[in-house]
Design an enzyme around this catalytic site. Structure first.
Site, short mmCIF file in Angstrom:
data_model
loop_
_atom_site.label_atom_id
_atom_site.label_comp_id
_atom_site.label_asym_id
_atom_site.label_seq_id
_atom_site.Cartn_x
_atom_site.Cartn_y
_atom_site.Cartn_z
N LEU B 11 0.86 -1.18 0.00
CA LEU B 11 0.00 0.00 0.00
C LEU B 11 0.90 1.23 0.00
O LEU B 11 1.53 1.54 1.00
CB LEU B 11 -0.91 0.02 1.24
CG LEU B 11 -1.70 -1.26 1.54
CD1 LEU B 11 -2.63 -1.01 2.74
CD2 LEU B 11 -2.51 -1.69 0.32
N GLY B 14 5.65 5.17 -3.00
CA GLY B 14 6.49 6.36 -3.09
C GLY B 14 7.95 6.01 -2.88
O GLY B 14 8.41 4.96 -3.34
N VAL B 15 8.66 6.86 -2.15
CA VAL B 15 10.10 6.67 -1.95
C VAL B 15 10.39 5.32 -1.27
O VAL B 15 11.27 4.59 -1.69
CB VAL B 15 10.66 7.83 -1.08
CG1 VAL B 15 12.13 7.60 -0.79
CG2 VAL B 15 10.47 9.15 -1.79
N ARG B 47 -2.13 6.04 -5.59
CA ARG B 47 -3.13 7.08 -5.88
C ARG B 47 -3.12 7.44 -7.36
O ARG B 47 -4.14 7.74 -7.94
CB ARG B 47 -2.85 8.33 -5.04
CG ARG B 47 -3.51 8.26 -3.67
CD ARG B 47 -3.29 9.53 -2.91
NE ARG B 47 -1.86 9.81 -2.79
CZ ARG B 47 -1.35 10.83 -2.10
NH1 ARG B 47 -2.16 11.69 -1.50
NH2 ARG B 47 -0.06 11.02 -2.01
N LYS B 106 4.49 5.95 11.73
CA LYS B 106 4.69 6.37 13.13
C LYS B 106 3.52 7.13 13.69
O LYS B 106 3.13 6.95 14.85
CB LYS B 106 5.96 7.19 13.27
CG LYS B 106 5.98 8.40 12.37
CD LYS B 106 7.38 8.98 12.20
CE LYS B 106 7.44 9.84 10.97
NZ LYS B 106 7.95 9.15 9.79
N VAL B 133 10.21 3.93 13.48
CA VAL B 133 11.10 4.71 14.34
C VAL B 133 12.54 4.60 13.86
O VAL B 133 13.09 3.51 13.77
CB VAL B 133 11.02 4.22 15.81
CG1 VAL B 133 11.94 5.05 16.69
CG2 VAL B 133 9.60 4.27 16.32
N ASP B 202 6.88 14.78 14.69
CA ASP B 202 7.44 13.51 14.23
C ASP B 202 8.20 12.81 15.36
O ASP B 202 7.99 11.62 15.62
CB ASP B 202 8.37 13.79 13.03
CG ASP B 202 9.11 12.56 12.58
OD1 ASP B 202 8.55 11.81 11.76
OD2 ASP B 202 10.25 12.34 13.04
N LYS B 206 7.45 9.17 17.63
CA LYS B 206 8.45 8.12 17.86
C LYS B 206 8.67 7.91 19.35
O LYS B 206 8.85 6.78 19.81
CB LYS B 206 9.74 8.48 17.14
CG LYS B 206 9.58 8.46 15.61
CD LYS B 206 10.73 9.17 14.92
CE LYS B 206 10.56 9.12 13.40
NZ LYS B 206 11.53 9.99 12.71
N GLY B 305 14.91 8.04 4.75
CA GLY B 305 15.34 7.73 3.39
C GLY B 305 14.70 6.45 2.90
O GLY B 305 14.36 5.57 3.69
#
Lengths: 429, 429
Positions: B11, B14-15, B47, B106, B133, B202, B206, B305
């Protein structure tokens, strides 16, 4: 929660074993909650039964370890005796009699890990040994599980606290090897016979274990190239400082660039002060892991000691107990890659070589020619001379160990080279 | 080895998702060997279906994520969409339709982890989220498994790469906050809207996840005290340098000294340059874990990343697939300790306070009296004055946040205090 307790047999009740027993008692409720059933210390095998062991019911103590592991009602055997025998026979017997095993025995795992894993698998038992490498630092589990979807290319670490203490002391105080070793002995960081540590046997066992798991192949203790650190001198540290480096005893496991083979080695090496391993002080351990996808990871912590090692043992104990309750076993040996282990000659790295040479014209040209003839490219040369004697410090580009050995042999045969003062590998760049 | 493949639904592509798909293809043989069965990408929900995705069979691509997780033949759903909805509904539906879930989400785990774990358990599925995390750094598994036999007292870490990049830049170049943020944005380290990172949302998510796992209790996002780093100035860095410190945005989860409660917080803090976290550069992450038996452990690596996060996702994927094959599930939520989360006022630490004061006799005595009246003990005071204005830098001993707040409020009401230039906590000592 299940109320019938899981039964644990403890083999060995020294520094680590007594701490395992203590935590099993004091943290019994937490362990039960995390496992899903209580755990009970069902027996403790020792050599000297008369010794008073605080917190351990004397009725549990026995000298007959074999009878203990053969009882048939033991769920998990915790082996913290160390050494090859009787540990090997006891672990095998434990598997045959229904128990899984948690061990802290690096020597045994490095030598006979494959065979022990096979017996464990045959009987459907677990064999866990996080405590065998780098004390409390989680390494086996991260390599085996967290990085199971990645391709590890390199493991580079300080895995022996005694030698790191000695080298750190030499670095920070300018002390010689013997003086630093004496201090380590006085403080209890080195054993009366420090051979296993200073000659790199301990680190080599850990390197074999780490390399096998990291590369999904078998690496035996004999496959690990090993050089101790007893010949590291204050002069080497001075040379290292000149290069912006320090000296560490490193365990290095590498996948060859073509992926078709691996190497494992333990030796002192210069590493740049900017490398995170350079700042690992005292008896601490730290291990760098380089993988395709994750990049560089580092794991750092106390590499030895009763409590840290007990922490690792108990983490494994919880995992093995959970597996037992769910009727399964954790990941066993993963050696499917079956990669050959290349000899040291094929290892490629950089070198720092100190030569005592005659202080006369043409020496540098002669020396440079020898390097060139052996295909070893020179990065920098530094020359210092006085009174007809001179020293030449050569730092090479990356070259194979075999090429470097050939170079050094040829250098020794030159009339103008009085001696090779030191050769040290340069890592971590 | 089983030949029928395990089916994975992805699902989000992307990156992170595209990297997961790429490694599943390129390392298919390794994954199969480590799992004991091949894994097959059975569907990819996106999407924008028209976007060309190299290496992904267009026939697998769908915009109907719900239909994909409802198919009934999916073994594992990998959720890398992020955000609360539709991720939450999709994960719940996946559990109901036979799939286990690996997530990197997260925000969702911090907000609804307990509820999701409950649904997973109800249906006998796994919910793994190492990637949520600190990217590739193994943290969830070490805390949940390696330290399962230990008692964690403190987790102290740099868990947001964007803010660490900005603070590192400010520290090393003397740049102001905006300038450093602009550079982070230009280099792709900060998003166009950097709020989630720089305001600490963010890191707080975490912290909630780490605290819950470390202390075997529930810590919700709302329980985490949060201060961003947008108000850190070049002057703060100068003050930090004077104290032999640097400034990091830290996530800190602590067990109270009496063990009866926990706290979790995210804020900028000074830490000594000698602390290993001080030398964590750029966008790297590092987390210190302090436990009763293991002592201090540190985990270090790339915290974000595509590739590092994919490494963590795939490690979980292998574990979940192994569990599936052996008909079991891994450790679920462990919240048996049910410890209350104390408010920020009860957190005890040290403080560095810069005051602008009138440069006249008696000011220091006045200020010192206010600290004493609030029970905050002063460690050091430094006074600098010119032209009738002066600055006063006070570093305190350990005191509760509530006491410090009371002190600062009282200081503000003094005629001789022109302003409170900055208040910063001092950690890691």
């Amino acid at each position: 929660m299940r109320t019938r307790p899981l039964k644990v047999a403890l083999l060995g009740c020294g520094v680590v074993g007594s701490e395992v027993a203590r935590i099993m008692t004091t943290h019994a409720d937490d362990l039960a909650a995390r496992i899903g059933a209580p755990v009970e210390l069902a027996g403790v095998a020792v050599r000297r039964p008369s010794k008073v062991r605080e917190g351990i019911d004397p009725a549990l103590v026995t000298t007959d370890a074999t009878a203990l592991v053969k009882r048939g009602d033991i769920d998990v055997v915790v082996e913290v005796i160390g050494g090859i025998e009787p540990a090997r026979a006891l672990i095998t017997t434990a598997f045959e009699h229904g128990a899984s095993v948690v061990s802290a025995n690096k020597a045994l795992l490095a030598q006979d890990g494959a065979a022990l894993h096979a017996v464990a698998e045959e009987h459907g038992r677990d064999l866990y040994y996080e405590a065998a490498v780098a004390g409390a630092i989680p390494l086996i589990r991260p390599l085996r599980e967290s990085l199971a979807g990645d391709k590890v290319n390199r493991v580079l670490g300080i895995v022996n606290g005694t030698t790191n203490f000695i080298l750190d002391k030499m670095d920070s105080t300018g002390a010689g090897y013997q003086e630093a070793l004496d201090e380590a002995t006085a403080l209890g960081y080195a054993e009366a016979d420090p051979t296993a540590d200073v000659e790199g046997f301990d680190a080599a066992a850990k390197a074999a274990i780490l390399a096998g798991i990291a590369f999904h192949t078998r690496v035996r203790l004999d496959d690990v190239y090993r050089e101790g650190m007893a010949e590291v001198t204050a002069a080497d540290f001075a040379s290292a400082k000149n290069m912006g480096c320090t000296i560490k005893l490193l365990a290095i496991c590498e996948r060859a660039a073509d992926g078709g083979s691996v190497t494992a080695r333990v030796h002192p090496a210069m590493i740049p002060l900017t490398h995170p391993l350079a700042s690992v002080r005292g008896a601490y351990n730290a291990v760098f892991v380089e993988s395709d996808a994750s990049g560089q990871l580092m794991f750092y912590g106390p590499g030895a000691g009763g409590s840290p090692t007990a922490s690792a043992v108990l983490g494994d104990l919880v995992a093995v107990c959970r597996n037992k309750l769910s009727g399964t076993t954790g990941p066993g040996e993963s050696a499917y890659a079956a990669l050959p282990v290349s000899p040291m000659g094929e290892v490629v790295t950089r070198y720092h070589i100190s030569l005592d040479v005659a202080d006369k014209p043409g020496v540098l040209a002669q020396v440079a020619t020898v390097f060139a003839e052996h295909g070893v490219s020179i990065d920098t040369v530094r020359q210092q001379g006085k009174d007809g004697e001179a020293s030449l410090v050569v730092v090479t580009h990356r070259a194979s160990d075999a090429s470097l050995s050939g170079t050094v042999e040829a250098l020794r045969s030159l009339d103008t080279v009085r001696g090779v003062a030191s050769i040290m590998r340069v890592e971590g760049e």
